[in-house]
Design an enzyme around this catalytic site. Structure first.
Site, PDB file in Angstrom:
ATOM      1  N   HIS A 201     -23.261 -86.701 -14.629  1.00 18.48           N
ATOM      2  CA  HIS A 201     -22.937 -85.487 -15.387  1.00 18.48           C
ATOM      3  C   HIS A 201     -22.318 -84.366 -14.558  1.00 18.48           C
ATOM      4  CE1 HIS A 201     -26.756 -84.190 -13.637  1.00 18.48           C
ATOM      5  NE2 HIS A 201     -26.313 -82.973 -13.810  1.00 18.48           N
TER       6      HIS A 201
HETATM    7  C1  UD1 Z   1     -27.032 -78.421 -16.044  1.00 21.55           C
HETATM    8  C2  UD1 Z   1     -27.279 -77.844 -14.646  1.00 21.55           C
HETATM    9  C3  UD1 Z   1     -27.439 -78.988 -13.658  1.00 21.55           C
HETATM   10  C4  UD1 Z   1     -28.489 -79.968 -14.109  1.00 21.55           C
HETATM   11  C5  UD1 Z   1     -28.150 -80.450 -15.508  1.00 21.55           C
HETATM   12  C6  UD1 Z   1     -29.172 -81.420 -16.035  1.00 21.55           C
HETATM   13  C7  UD1 Z   1     -26.215 -75.671 -14.175  1.00 21.55           C
HETATM   14  C8  UD1 Z   1     -25.129 -75.006 -13.426  1.00 21.55           C
HETATM   15  N1  UD1 Z   1     -26.156 -77.016 -14.200  1.00 21.55           N
HETATM   16  O1  UD1 Z   1     -25.769 -79.082 -16.006  1.00 21.55           O
HETATM   17  O2  UD1 Z   1     -27.816 -78.449 -12.407  1.00 21.55           O
HETATM   18  O3  UD1 Z   1     -28.499 -81.074 -13.227  1.00 21.55           O
HETATM   19  O4  UD1 Z   1     -28.068 -79.316 -16.382  1.00 21.55           O
HETATM   20  O5  UD1 Z   1     -28.733 -82.007 -17.219  1.00 21.55           O
HETATM   21  O6  UD1 Z   1     -27.065 -75.015 -14.716  1.00 21.55           O
HETATM   22  N2  UD1 Z   1     -24.282 -79.559 -23.804  1.00 21.55           N
HETATM   23  C9  UD1 Z   1     -24.491 -80.120 -25.045  1.00 21.55           C
HETATM   24  N3  UD1 Z   1     -25.794 -80.265 -25.447  1.00 21.55           N
HETATM   25  C10 UD1 Z   1     -26.837 -79.868 -24.682  1.00 21.55           C
HETATM   26  C11 UD1 Z   1     -26.580 -79.311 -23.424  1.00 21.55           C
HETATM   27  C12 UD1 Z   1     -25.304 -79.170 -22.996  1.00 21.55           C
HETATM   28  O7  UD1 Z   1     -23.579 -80.498 -25.774  1.00 21.55           O
HETATM   29  O8  UD1 Z   1     -27.993 -80.002 -25.108  1.00 21.55           O
HETATM   30  C13 UD1 Z   1     -22.904 -79.372 -23.347  1.00 21.55           C
HETATM   31  C14 UD1 Z   1     -22.607 -77.899 -23.062  1.00 21.55           C
HETATM   32  O9  UD1 Z   1     -22.186 -77.240 -24.185  1.00 21.55           O
HETATM   33  C15 UD1 Z   1     -21.557 -78.010 -21.989  1.00 21.55           C
HETATM   34  C16 UD1 Z   1     -21.942 -79.280 -21.246  1.00 21.55           C
HETATM   35  O10 UD1 Z   1     -22.732 -80.047 -22.128  1.00 21.55           O
HETATM   36  O11 UD1 Z   1     -20.286 -78.185 -22.546  1.00 21.55           O
HETATM   37  C17 UD1 Z   1     -22.648 -79.007 -19.968  1.00 21.55           C
HETATM   38  O12 UD1 Z   1     -23.871 -78.299 -20.169  1.00 21.55           O
HETATM   39  P1  UD1 Z   1     -24.406 -77.211 -19.109  1.00 21.55           P
HETATM   40  O13 UD1 Z   1     -25.720 -76.752 -19.531  1.00 21.55           O
HETATM   41  O14 UD1 Z   1     -23.339 -76.226 -18.854  1.00 21.55           O
HETATM   42  O15 UD1 Z   1     -24.503 -77.977 -17.744  1.00 21.55           O
HETATM   43  P2  UD1 Z   1     -24.979 -79.416 -17.359  1.00 21.55           P
HETATM   44  O16 UD1 Z   1     -23.763 -80.187 -16.994  1.00 21.55           O
HETATM   45  O17 UD1 Z   1     -25.934 -80.008 -18.339  1.00 21.55           O
END
Ligand code: UD1
Length: 352
Positions: A201
């Site tokens: 991820h």
């Molecule tokens: C975040 C953390 C990372 C951790 C990871 C675990 C930061 C900078 N990064 O990364 O350290 O290892 O979580 O999973 O805080 N999204 C969804 N549904 C969800 C959650 C996220 O669709 O339930 C989408 C968001 O809208 C975004 C993408 O996934 O487009 C990434 O989500 P984000 O929370 O920004 O970071 P992660 O890559 O999950």
């Protein structure tokens, strides 16, 4: 001992729910406890499932974070958390790890002079292109109580001028894994075996079409079948780049798994391929080989004796790495599964 102190836990991403699950019952025994869910992870599969499966109390507050960029996400959580902290006046806040939620919570508390306890402190990848690296450095320098997983982290904090209130309590995830094992929740029933389990991820692996395609192609050519619970970020990117799951016939894409299912996939696999931080440790605790698709790791001790290997560019070598002989395994790595007791004792001491 039940104190009158109020602790506010601020969490919002999948790995934090997991860590909080094992600490929360202890916090409730000794303190008034409230929790704030930042909304960073909002899909049921990334959040609710952990509350239900691990018996975590529903959050006292749930924020409605919409931010699309890191800055916006962090800022929104900060603004809303500050309001709650002003109303609740906790004696301390507690944050985990290195996510945007961790940083936002710590900044909100520090502006109000509320002491911060940081769990999984002192980790460094020395890669400042990772948002997590910036988050953890800043949070460590704002925190009044720093709980680390290894002596290496104690030394790292000293190098940065942080000497006091640093406690090597071991890793809180080890507490939870031990609890799961004790409850007999790891099993070999109806699970695929002889597979490589894979999670991915990190933005640098998922957000560029060429890079993501290269990784998926390489996974598709591994000598064993791959089971891949797909993170929302990775899924979003595959859709955006028009990559179709059915074109990767060696990969079984599945939805994000609950904590116990995830551990059982790992437990029944021959190895893990990942770019996650926490999964590298879980693999080690379960005596599974790990291949990490990154240029560096915070968990350098797992690299000893081939239990973990870093690879970034030439992923065709994964098949060879999977054949390297495994050396001795350290039962004591990252503590003895009693982090939560040390954390609670030191918080009580702090208030004395
Ligand atoms: C975040 C953390 C990372 C951790 C990871 C675990 C930061 C900078 N990064 O990364 O350290 O290892 O979580 O999973 O805080 N999204 C969804 N549904 C969800 C959650 C996220 O669709 O339930 C989408 C968001 O809208 C975004 C993408 O996934 O487009 C990434 O989500 P984000 O929370 O920004 O970071 P992660 O890559 O999950």
């Amino acid at each position: 001992m039940n104190t009158n102190k109020k602790i506010a836990t601020i969490i919002g991403a999948r790995p934090q729910f997991i860590k909080h699950a094992i600490l929360e019952p202890e916090l409730k025994k000794h303190f008034k406890h409230i929790s704030i869910h930042s909304g960073q992870h909002y899909d049921a599969e990334m959040s609710k499932v952990f509350y239900e499966e691990l018996g975590i109390d529903l959050p006292t507050y749930t924020l409605n974070t919409k931010g699309t960029s890191h800055g916006e996400q962090t800022a929104e959580i900060l603004i809303d958390t500050e309001k709650i902290l002003l109303a609740e006046k906790p004696d301390m806040i507690l944050v985990y790890g290195d996510t945007n939620t961790t940083l936002a919570g710590a900044i909100a508390a520090s502006k109000l002079n509320i002491p911060i306890a940081h769990i999984e402190s002192g980790m460094r990848s020395f890669n400042k292109n990772m948002p997590e690296e910036i988050n953890r450095i800043l949070v460590d320098h704002l925190s009044g109580l720093l709980f680390v997983s290894s002596d290496q982290s104690v030394e790292q904090l000293k190098k940065e001028g942080i000497y006091s209130n640093v406690f090597n309590c071991g890793d809180i995830m080890k507490d939870l894994i031990f609890a799961i094992i004790e409850k007999g929740l790891l099993h070999r029933k109806a699970m695929p075996t002889d597979i490589i389990y894979c999670t991915l991820h990190r933005p640098y692996n998922t957000d560029e079409p060429d890079r993501l395609k290269y990784i998926l192609d390489q996974l598709n050519h591994l000598n064993k079948n791959v089971v891949f619970p797909i993170h929302p970020r990775t899924k979003k990117m595959m859709t955006k780049f028009n990559f179709h799951e059915e074109n990767f016939t060696n990969i079984d894409f599945i939805k994000p798994q609950s904590y116990i299912n995830n551990l059982n996939y790992l437990y029944n696999s021959v190895a893990l391929v990942t770019d996650s931080g926490g999964m590298q440790k879980e693999a080690y605790f379960l005596k599974k080989r790990c291949i990490t698709i990154r240029t560096e790791t915070e968990w350098t001790e797992t690299l000893n004796n081939n239990w973990n290997a870093l690879i970034f560019k030439n992923l065709a070598q994964i098949n060879q790495l999977l054949e390297l002989p495994l050396g001795s395994w350290n039962k004591k790595l990252y503590g003895d599964g009693n982090a939560r007791k040390i954390i609670i004792d030191e918080i009580i001491n702090y208030f004395k």
